[in-house]
Structure formats: structure tokens, C-alpha cells
Design an enzyme around this catalytic site. Structure first.
Site: not given
Length: 286
Positions: A201, A222, A100, A167, A135
């Protein structure tokens, strides 16, 4: 011979086997004597792109170094349903304990490689590169980004230390000091090592002009629509690399690529990719 893997991957494999209590399996202990020999085949059940062969091999060898594990296909290979990926021979009890965890790694990694390859194919013939984001599943950063490369994509920052990415929240924080975007970019460039590139950004064409005039090395567009992206690319005019980001999917990625952007970042490659269906078929020689 098992391929050498970096320490962070070996640690992750150990953690996964501990999580699954692979060395404390009462089902196998009760039913499968150590002297039963099995022949296993890891087999694709769906079309896709392979990633994770060496990781699966290491899982089997971590359980039992005596297992004979042969990789029949290299990472990055195209898979068709029924394709044999790897073989494993030895103690059936050991194979069952490792099964597994080995499949979990290979299925996730191959799913990421497959999804990436679909995007890469979708933008073929343009100058745009498909790139990932941070992410990723916690602890899986190295493997997730490796899988993107196996699918033909490219990596954005591996971690926070890899570059300066200004950002919206960074800009808001500096705005509280009454510092405009252009000055934020100049400040970052002045503070950065000569080996570090500065990306910012932006959400509007006015911010695009500020960023490029301030000397940003990369400008991230963005959540812009395609027409605005095209205008932004014209404004930047080669003075910085251009990245498109935010809400891009298979239905829109080609149109985004055709605006002339250099990079298209897609968080979904790693944060919500569907695992590729791969199984292990175990047989017992008579």
C-alpha cells in the site's frame, strides 16, 4: 436435492437458527398444528441481483428435511419486483420457524450482489475489475465474498493466508528498524513462497517508485486523487498490477477506472450494503 455447502456455511446456518431459537418457537407451538400444510413463495420486492438461494434452501431443510423447496431462479439472476425466487411446501409450522433466518441470509447476500453489480456496470468498457475486501461480517466471509462474485465482482484475499499485503502499519513497524519501503518489499518477496504475491500500500508517487523498483507484484494506491492515480499508473507502466482503494463510491468509480488501474477495491460492498427486500408469502390450500 439440497446443494452441498461447505462446512463453514453449514456451521453458520446452525448458529443462526440457534440464535433465533427456531426449534423453541412458542408462537408457532401455540397456534400452528403440525398437520397444517402451507405453500410459500419467496418473492423479490425490489430490483436487484439474486444470491443465497442454496443457503435459504438449506435453512428450510435444516428445520424440516421433509419440506419441498424448489429454487426457481439461479444465483446471479437479475430480479425485478414481484419475481418469484423459490417455492416451499410442507408443514406450515416448519416454514414459519425457518422463514426469518432464510430471508436474513438471502436478503444480505442479494444486497451485496446487487451493490457489486452496480459498480461492475459503472466501470463497463474499462479494464478495471471491482474487488471486495476483508471488511466482511464476522463469520460471513465465505458468503459475503460468494455474493460479490454473483454480482460480477472479484475477490481480494479470502483471509490473511492468501497473500502478503504490506499496509501502512507494517511499514511503520519496519521503519522503526530504520528499514525503507523498498527494503521491506524485497524482504517480503525473499521470505514468501513462490505461490504468494506481494502487494504494498502506497500513499505518494515517491512510494510508488520505490515499490515498483523493488519488484512488488501489486501496488495499492491508497486514497489518491484521480490525477495522482493516473500519474502512478504511468510510472508503474505495466511492471505491477495496480489497485485503487479508499473512499471510492458510485460517484467516483468510473473516473478511477479510467485512470488505467487494474483493480478497484471497495469495502462498502460487504461492510455496509443495504439488504435487498425479499419476502415470503404463505398460502394455505383449501
Amino acid at each position: 436435492m439440497t446443494q452441498m455447502l461447505p462446512p463453514e456455511v453449514l456451521n453458520l446456518i446452525n448458529a443462526a437458527l440457534t440464535e433465533d431459537q427456531a426449534f423453541n418457537d412458542p408462537t408457532t407451538q401455540a397456534l400452528i398444528p403440525d398437520n397444517i400444510v402451507g405453500d410459500g413463495i419467496l418473492r423479490a420486492k425490489a430490483a436487484g441481483v439474486l444470491a443465497g438461494g442454496a443457503v435459504a434452501q438449506q435453512v428450510f431443510h435444516r428445520i424440516d428435511p421433509a419440506l419441498e423447496v424448489n429454487l426457481l431462479l439461479n444465483d446471479g439472476a437479475d430480479l425485478t419486483p414481484g419475481a418469484d425466487i423459490a417455492s416451499v411446501r410442507g408443514s406450515a409450522a416448519s416454514i414459519l420457524r425457518a422463514e426469518r433466518t432464510a430471508l436474513n441470509f438471502m436478503q444480505r447476500m442479494s444486497g451485496i450482489a446487487t451493490a457489486t453489480n452496480q459498480y461492475v456496470r459503472a466501470v463497463a468498457g474499462t479494464s478495471a475489475r471491482i474487488v471486495d475486501t476483508r471488511k466482511t461480517a464476522p463469520g460471513h466471509r465465505f458468503l459475503d465474498k460468494y455474493s460479490v462474485r454473483m454480482g460480477g465482482g472479484h475477490n481480494h484475499r479470502l483471509n490473511l493466508a492468501d497473500g502478503i499485503l504490506i499496509k501502512d502499519n507494517h511499514l511503520e513497524a519496519r521503519a522503526s528498524l530504520e528499514e525503507p519501503l523498498a527494503d521491506v518489499v524485497r524482504h517480503a518477496i525473499a521470505q514468501a513462497s513462490h505461490t504468494i504475491r506481494v502487494e504494498v500500500e502506497v500513499e505518494s508517487l515517491a512510494q510508488v517508485r520505490e515499490a515498483v523498483d523493488a519488484g512488488a507484484h501489486i501496488i495499492m494506491l491508497d486514497n489518491m486523487d484521480v490525477e495522482t492515480m493516473r500519474e502512478a499508473v504511468a510510472i508503474i507502466d505495466g511492471r505491477a498490477s495496480v489497485e485503487a482503494s479508499g473512499g471510492i463510491n458510485m460517484g467516483t468509480v468510473r473516473a478511477v477506472a479510467e485512470t488505467g488501474v487494474d483493480l478497484i477495491s471497495i469495502g462498502g460492498l460487504t461492510h455496509s450494503t443495504e439488504a435487498l427486500d425479499i419476502s415470503l408469502d404463505l398460502e394455505f390450500p383449501q
